[in-house]
Motif scaffolding. Structure first.
Motif, PDB file in Angstrom:
ATOM      1  N   PRO A 174       0.803  -1.228   0.000  1.00 19.67           N
ATOM      2  CA  PRO A 174       0.000   0.000   0.000  1.00 19.67           C
ATOM      3  C   PRO A 174       0.836   1.278   0.000  1.00 19.67           C
ATOM      4  CG  PRO A 174      -0.852  -1.562   1.609  1.00 19.67           C
ATOM      5  CD  PRO A 174       0.474  -2.085   1.160  1.00 19.67           C
ATOM      6  N   ALA A 175       2.129   1.169   0.326  1.00 15.67           N
ATOM      7  CA  ALA A 175       3.001   2.345   0.315  1.00 15.67           C
ATOM      8  C   ALA A 175       3.415   2.725  -1.104  1.00 15.67           C
ATOM      9  CB  ALA A 175       4.249   2.072   1.165  1.00 15.67           C
ATOM     10  N   GLY A 176       3.172   1.838  -2.066  1.00 15.88           N
ATOM     11  CA  GLY A 176       3.498   2.153  -3.451  1.00 15.88           C
ATOM     12  C   GLY A 176       4.449   1.177  -4.107  1.00 15.88           C
ATOM     13  N   PHE A 177       4.864   0.137  -3.378  1.00 12.15           N
ATOM     14  CA  PHE A 177       5.749  -0.868  -3.968  1.00 12.15           C
ATOM     15  C   PHE A 177       4.928  -1.924  -4.705  1.00 12.15           C
ATOM     16  CE2 PHE A 177       8.212   0.656  -0.268  1.00 12.15           C
ATOM     17  CZ  PHE A 177       9.337   1.111  -0.948  1.00 12.15           C
ATOM     18  N   MET A 178       5.562  -2.543  -5.688  1.00 13.58           N
ATOM     19  CA  MET A 178       4.905  -3.634  -6.407  1.00 13.58           C
ATOM     20  C   MET A 178       4.789  -4.862  -5.517  1.00 13.58           C
ATOM     21  SD  MET A 178       6.491  -3.814 -10.239  1.00 13.58           S
ATOM     22  CE  MET A 178       6.387  -2.464 -11.412  1.00 13.58           C
ATOM     23  N   ASP A 179       3.722  -5.649  -5.755  1.00 14.83           N
ATOM     24  CA  ASP A 179       3.697  -6.962  -5.113  1.00 14.83           C
ATOM     25  C   ASP A 179       4.616  -7.885  -5.915  1.00 14.83           C
ATOM     26  OD1 ASP A 179       2.292  -7.956  -7.366  1.00 14.83           O
ATOM     27  OD2 ASP A 179       0.372  -7.467  -6.448  1.00 14.83           O
ATOM     28  N   TRP A 180       4.932  -9.053  -5.329  1.00 13.23           N
ATOM     29  CA  TRP A 180       5.902  -9.943  -5.968  1.00 13.23           C
ATOM     30  C   TRP A 180       5.423 -10.436  -7.332  1.00 13.23           C
ATOM     31  CZ3 TRP A 180      10.778 -10.407  -5.103  1.00 13.23           C
ATOM     32  CH2 TRP A 180      11.277 -10.014  -3.856  1.00 13.23           C
ATOM     33  N   LYS A 181       4.166 -10.678  -7.445  1.00 15.89           N
ATOM     34  CA  LYS A 181       3.636 -11.176  -8.722  1.00 15.89           C
ATOM     35  C   LYS A 181       3.860 -10.154  -9.834  1.00 15.89           C
ATOM     36  CE  LYS A 181      -0.666 -12.796 -10.840  1.00 15.89           C
ATOM     37  NZ  LYS A 181      -2.105 -13.084 -10.612  1.00 15.89           N
ATOM     38  N   GLY A 234      17.683  -9.446   3.922  1.00 16.75           N
ATOM     39  CA  GLY A 234      18.561  -8.450   3.342  1.00 16.75           C
ATOM     40  C   GLY A 234      17.893  -7.114   3.102  1.00 16.75           C
ATOM     41  N   ASP A 235      18.646  -6.218   2.459  1.00 24.44           N
ATOM     42  CA  ASP A 235      18.203  -4.846   2.241  1.00 24.44           C
ATOM     43  C   ASP A 235      18.414  -4.474   0.774  1.00 24.44           C
ATOM     44  OD1 ASP A 235      17.556  -2.160   3.819  1.00 24.44           O
ATOM     45  OD2 ASP A 235      19.075  -1.684   2.310  1.00 24.44           O
ATOM     46  N   ALA A 236      17.532  -3.620   0.274  1.00 25.22           N
ATOM     47  CA  ALA A 236      17.595  -3.231  -1.141  1.00 25.22           C
ATOM     48  C   ALA A 236      18.914  -2.557  -1.503  1.00 25.22           C
ATOM     49  CB  ALA A 236      16.429  -2.304  -1.466  1.00 25.22           C
ATOM     50  N   SER A 237      19.569  -1.958  -0.519  1.00 29.29           N
ATOM     51  CA  SER A 237      20.835  -1.276  -0.797  1.00 29.29           C
ATOM     52  C   SER A 237      21.950  -2.253  -1.167  1.00 29.29           C
ATOM     53  CB  SER A 237      21.259  -0.451   0.420  1.00 29.29           C
ATOM     54  OG  SER A 237      21.481  -1.294   1.545  1.00 29.29           O
ATOM     55  N   GLN A 253      13.331   2.946  -3.962  1.00 24.36           N
ATOM     56  CA  GLN A 253      12.626   4.177  -4.285  1.00 24.36           C
ATOM     57  C   GLN A 253      11.908   4.745  -3.066  1.00 24.36           C
ATOM     58  OE1 GLN A 253       8.840   3.856  -6.411  1.00 24.36           O
ATOM     59  NE2 GLN A 253       8.974   1.617  -6.258  1.00 24.36           N
ATOM     60  N   LYS A 254      11.677   6.038  -3.123  1.00 29.69           N
ATOM     61  CA  LYS A 254      10.927   6.686  -2.050  1.00 29.69           C
ATOM     62  C   LYS A 254       9.446   6.349  -2.209  1.00 29.69           C
ATOM     63  CE  LYS A 254      14.018  10.592  -1.220  1.00 29.69           C
ATOM     64  NZ  LYS A 254      14.153  12.072  -1.172  1.00 29.69           N
ATOM     65  N   ALA A 255       8.816   6.066  -1.104  1.00 26.66           N
ATOM     66  CA  ALA A 255       7.388   5.741  -1.118  1.00 26.66           C
ATOM     67  C   ALA A 255       6.717   6.479   0.027  1.00 26.66           C
ATOM     68  CB  ALA A 255       7.181   4.238  -0.998  1.00 26.66           C
ATOM     69  N   THR A 256       5.413   6.460   0.021  1.00 26.23           N
ATOM     70  CA  THR A 256       4.649   7.171   1.050  1.00 26.23           C
ATOM     71  C   THR A 256       4.354   6.241   2.215  1.00 26.23           C
ATOM     72  OG1 THR A 256       3.609   8.527  -0.654  1.00 26.23           O
ATOM     73  CG2 THR A 256       2.565   8.499   1.516  1.00 26.23           C
ATOM     74  N   LEU A 257       4.721   6.673   3.406  1.00 27.40           N
ATOM     75  CA  LEU A 257       4.434   5.863   4.587  1.00 27.40           C
ATOM     76  C   LEU A 257       2.930   5.678   4.736  1.00 27.40           C
ATOM     77  CD1 LEU A 257       6.863   7.325   7.281  1.00 27.40           C
ATOM     78  CD2 LEU A 257       6.993   5.079   6.217  1.00 27.40           C
ATOM     79  N   THR A 258       2.522   4.453   5.023  1.00 27.34           N
ATOM     80  CA  THR A 258       1.105   4.190   5.251  1.00 27.34           C
ATOM     81  C   THR A 258       0.735   4.498   6.701  1.00 27.34           C
ATOM     82  OG1 THR A 258       1.404   1.898   5.952  1.00 27.34           O
ATOM     83  CG2 THR A 258       1.253   2.315   3.572  1.00 27.34           C
ATOM     84  N   TYR A 285      12.639  -5.904   1.737  1.00 26.04           N
ATOM     85  CA  TYR A 285      13.910  -5.243   1.450  1.00 26.04           C
ATOM     86  C   TYR A 285      13.822  -3.727   1.606  1.00 26.04           C
ATOM     87  CZ  TYR A 285      14.276  -9.663  -1.192  1.00 26.04           C
ATOM     88  OH  TYR A 285      14.249 -10.987  -1.574  1.00 26.04           O
ATOM     89  N   ASP A 286      12.616  -3.183   1.541  1.00 28.44           N
ATOM     90  CA  ASP A 286      12.448  -1.728   1.533  1.00 28.44           C
ATOM     91  C   ASP A 286      12.710  -1.126   2.917  1.00 28.44           C
ATOM     92  OD1 ASP A 286       9.785  -1.261   3.083  1.00 28.44           O
ATOM     93  OD2 ASP A 286       9.328  -2.911   1.720  1.00 28.44           O
ATOM     94  N   PRO A 287      12.916   0.196   2.983  1.00 30.49           N
ATOM     95  CA  PRO A 287      13.260   0.855   4.251  1.00 30.49           C
ATOM     96  C   PRO A 287      12.065   1.449   4.997  1.00 30.49           C
ATOM     97  CG  PRO A 287      13.642   2.380   2.450  1.00 30.49           C
ATOM     98  CD  PRO A 287      13.081   1.112   1.826  1.00 30.49           C
ATOM     99  N   MET A 288      10.849   1.025   4.685  1.00 31.63           N
ATOM    100  CA  MET A 288       9.661   1.706   5.210  1.00 31.63           C
ATOM    101  C   MET A 288       9.552   1.618   6.736  1.00 31.63           C
ATOM    102  SD  MET A 288       8.520   3.028   2.557  1.00 31.63           S
ATOM    103  CE  MET A 288       6.925   3.652   3.061  1.00 31.63           C
TER     104      MET A 288
END
Length: 466
Positions: free
Chosen positions: A30-37, A150-153, A86-91, A110-113
């Motif tokens: 919901p923060a704006g990232f794609m789902d795995w599919k 892990g982490d996206a970085s 990428q930057k996303a909006t905190l839910t 992996y994201d930093p949310m």
């Protein structure tokens, strides 16, 4: 399990500082990232596979892709880096979880949310996404975030394909040891997992390995399977049965599941948990230059005694140094704690003295916002001050009332003490009072009510809303 029981359990674990969160991909979508599919669809098409047919085993799908490239996973690394950095909006869910007194988060994301939300909430965050970070702790940390995949970085180190999982016990086994320790000592709320989550089977098998007997109960929130427009009834019924078996399997490994109709219900549940948690803390607002119709000594003794009784009811107190009131709140609290050999700390009493210099005065509004943010109940006593040698109503108490009302606190203006507290009651709150506490509030609106009766009615309210 129903919502009411889940909220009660979560609040109880929060109070014991015993709740941990395990977040899956569903928390970040919901923060704006794609789902795995969606993320892996292009890879599936590149090797002529149908993502819809493979969605229950995306880990194998990605492994097939890497195999087709002779073990080269550079494109997958780029996908992870580009999507999850990428930057996303905190839910709202991220924000609520960050505000709650939770000191342990686990995630396969992996994201930093999560860490971003916690930092925005003013917390010192210790993030651990590789084994080398596990034995090192950040000084005075408030919360630890374990990113076991892990982490996206560092996309080359992320866990995604079957090779990664098969080598996990060699390359990242310390994460499993740490997770096992937390599962033994804390109760987890699992959020954001679904049937299509590529990590759920791997997490559950590790939980099974950790628990053979004497399983500790954890919690999970799942959405009920939804019938699609083109789906046959028998197909839908099959998926319903499959979910029922899945929930029974979760129960087998010590996870109780709450089924919801819509994902928005998770936000509602977290809001209810936050509000219930905050209602264990009482904000006392008071200012008095004029104590009439009582004497100053009587009021000071009353406020001190009230504070002691509030702590006896297992509430926490937050207060500033309000004129003539705050000091009595503090003295009463300290008396209660010292007599019982309890630590004088923020588990019982939060103090927010107001700076008196020009720069400090300009920050009073923000200071009040911070102070009241801890509480779910606000009590208002007296509310007057001396201005140009005249006794006037306290505009600070009005501001504290407005902040408390905005935050959804239970409001208890004690009109019997007069001044601003009386005005707050008369300006309409008497018509909107909660029916459960209406009798006590009406009693507290009477003039010349004895301080003993004021105290007993306040305590009666607190017992009812506890």
């Amino acid at each position: 399990m129903n919502k009411k029981n889940l909220i009660k359990e979560l609040v109880g674990e929060l109070s014991a500082n015993n709740l941990a969160i395990f977040a899956g991909a569903g928390l970040s979508v919901p923060a704006g990232f794609m789902d795995w599919k969606s993320l892996l669809q292009g890879l599936a098409e590149e090797i002529n596979l149908n993502i819809d047919k493979e969605e229950n085993d995306l880990v194998s799908l990605v492994q097939y892709y890497v195999n087709s490239k002779n073990g080269n996973r550079s494109k997958i690394n780029d996908l992870i880096l580009n999507e999850f950095s990428q930057k996303a909006t905190l839910t709202e869910n991220h924000k609520i979880l960050a505000r709650l007194p939770i000191d342990t988060f686990w995630t396969t994301n992996y994201d930093p949310m999560i860490e971003t939300a916690l930092e925005d909430a003013g917390k010192i965050v210790d993030v651990k996404h590789c084994v080398e970070q596990l034995p090192v702790s950040i000084y005075k940390r408030d919360v630890v975030v374990y990113k076991m995949h892990g982490d996206a970085s560092l996309p080359k180190q992320t866990i995604l394909i079957k090779d990664d999982y098969e080598k996990f016990h060699l390359t990242r086994n310390d994460f499993f040891n740490a997770l096992r320790g937390d599962l033994l000592t804390k109760r987890f709320l699992f959020l954001g997992f679904s049937f299509s989550d590529p990590n759920i089977d791997y997490i559950l098998c590790r939980i099974r390995a950790s628990y053979s007997e004497n399983q500790k109960e954890h919690f999970c929130i799942l959405r009920k399977v939804q019938k699609t427009d083109k789906e046959e009834e028998h197909e839908f019924e099959y998926r319903v049965r499959k979910q029922e078996f899945f929930i029974l399997d979760l129960k087998r490994v010590g996870i109780n599941t709450l089924l919801i109709d819509e994902y928005s219900e998770i936000t509602e549940i977290l809001k209810d948990v936050e509000q219930a948690q905050k209602r264990k803390t009482i904000f006392i607002s008071g200012a008095a230059e004029d104590y009439s119709p009582y004497s100053q000594q009587e009021v000071e003794q009353f406020v001190s005694s009230l504070s002691q009784e509030i702590l006896k009811l297992k509430y926490r107190i937050v207060t500033g140094f309000g004129l003539g009131i705050g000091s009595s709140v503090i003295s009463g609290a300290i008396k209660y704690l010292t007599e019982r050999g309890l630590k004088i700390d923020e588990d019982y009493l939060i103090l927010r003295p107001f700076p008196q210099d020009k720069e400090g005065r300009e920050l009073w509004s923000a200071w009040r916002e911070n102070m009241i943010s801890y509480a779910g109940i606000s009590i208002f006593l007296f509310g007057n001050k001396l201005e140009d040698k005249k006794t006037v109503l306290s505009n600070g108490m009005q501001e504290e009332f407005d902040i408390s009302e905005k935050n959804g606190n239970i409001l208890i203006p004690v009109a019997s003490t007069g001044y601003m507290a009386k005005q707050l009651w008369e300006e309409g709150l008497n018509k909107e009072c909660n029916k459960n506490i209406n009798a006590e509030m009406q009693e507290l609106s009477k003039e010349n009510l004895s301080l003993d009766l004021i105290k007993s009615n306040i305590l009666s309210i607190l017992n009812k809303v506890k």
